[in-house]
Design a protein around this motif. Sequence first.
Motif, mmCIF file in Angstrom:
data_model
loop_
_atom_site.group_PDB
_atom_site.id
_atom_site.type_symbol
_atom_site.label_atom_id
_atom_site.label_comp_id
_atom_site.label_asym_id
_atom_site.label_seq_id
_atom_site.Cartn_x
_atom_site.Cartn_y
_atom_site.Cartn_z
ATOM 1 N N UNK A 131 97.936 28.039 24.279
ATOM 2 C CA UNK A 131 97.383 29.376 24.472
ATOM 3 C C UNK A 131 98.476 30.422 24.279
ATOM 4 N N UNK A 132 99.590 30.236 24.950
ATOM 5 C CA UNK A 132 100.684 31.206 24.846
ATOM 6 C C UNK A 132 101.222 31.296 23.419
ATOM 7 N N UNK A 133 101.444 30.149 22.789
ATOM 8 C CA UNK A 133 101.980 30.137 21.427
ATOM 9 C C UNK A 133 101.003 30.661 20.394
ATOM 10 N N UNK A 134 99.743 30.246 20.485
ATOM 11 C CA UNK A 134 98.743 30.677 19.510
ATOM 12 C C UNK A 134 98.404 32.158 19.663
ATOM 13 N N UNK A 135 98.395 32.638 20.898
ATOM 14 C CA UNK A 135 98.151 34.062 21.132
ATOM 15 C C UNK A 135 99.219 34.894 20.412
ATOM 16 N N UNK A 136 100.454 34.477 20.548
ATOM 17 C CA UNK A 136 101.560 35.184 19.890
ATOM 18 C C UNK A 136 101.411 35.120 18.367
ATOM 19 N N UNK A 137 101.062 33.946 17.836
ATOM 20 C CA UNK A 137 100.881 33.780 16.389
ATOM 21 C C UNK A 137 99.711 34.626 15.874
ATOM 22 N N UNK A 138 98.631 34.704 16.642
ATOM 23 C CA UNK A 138 97.488 35.539 16.241
ATOM 24 C C UNK A 138 97.902 37.012 16.190
ATOM 25 N N UNK A 139 98.689 37.432 17.163
ATOM 26 C CA UNK A 139 99.180 38.813 17.170
ATOM 27 C C UNK A 139 100.076 39.077 15.965
ATOM 28 N N UNK A 140 101.002 38.159 15.695
ATOM 29 C CA UNK A 140 101.937 38.313 14.578
ATOM 30 C C UNK A 140 101.227 38.365 13.232
ATOM 31 N N UNK A 141 100.136 37.654 13.078
ATOM 32 C CA UNK A 141 99.422 37.618 11.806
ATOM 33 C C UNK A 141 98.267 38.625 11.745
#
Length: 188
Positions: free
Chosen positions: A147-157
């Motif tokens: 959740x923490x990692x994917x949330x950050x990746x979704x924000x970055x992309x």
Amino acid sequence: YYLECINQDKCIVDRNIKEINIYLPNDKKSYYTKNIEAFKTIFEDENILKIGYKQKEDWILLKNSGINAKNLMFDIEIAGYILNSNISKYTIEYLAETYLGFNLQDYLANSDAPKTREVQMSLFAPQGEETKSIKSGLYVYLICELYNGLLKKLEESDALELFNNIEMPLVEVLASMQYEGIYIDKQE
């Protein structure tokens, strides 16, 4: 939270939840129960964000158990799909390896690892089910980390808006359609 069925396909067909595993990150503990009713108030509380895997199936299974799940608003499988739609399977193992560099099979193959993880996460398992419980406990832990990692990746992309405003609201709609069924005009 993560709902784990002993046999996911059979679970969907039977529409029964076999067990629930929940990870509480503040406590760093994973809890296991077959008493689904114990979590009814949590699942029905729209103020509690539920993070999971395959939440459409979770919604259907919970509904069949008399639980009207609310705020199932972060599905790691859907987040994984948005970030990379070029593959066909988004297992927890694949997502953990891709986004966390964590290989579940290697971890479980290490004879000392389960004991260490069991102590750290306070897994509770019936006699003879320690390995399954450790794996289920790891799944809910990995869902939290993903959740923490994917949330950050979704924000970055710049995909977080798509995820939050289109994909996740559709989970309940599609689950409801699957649960209730839809009318079809055979002649049309």
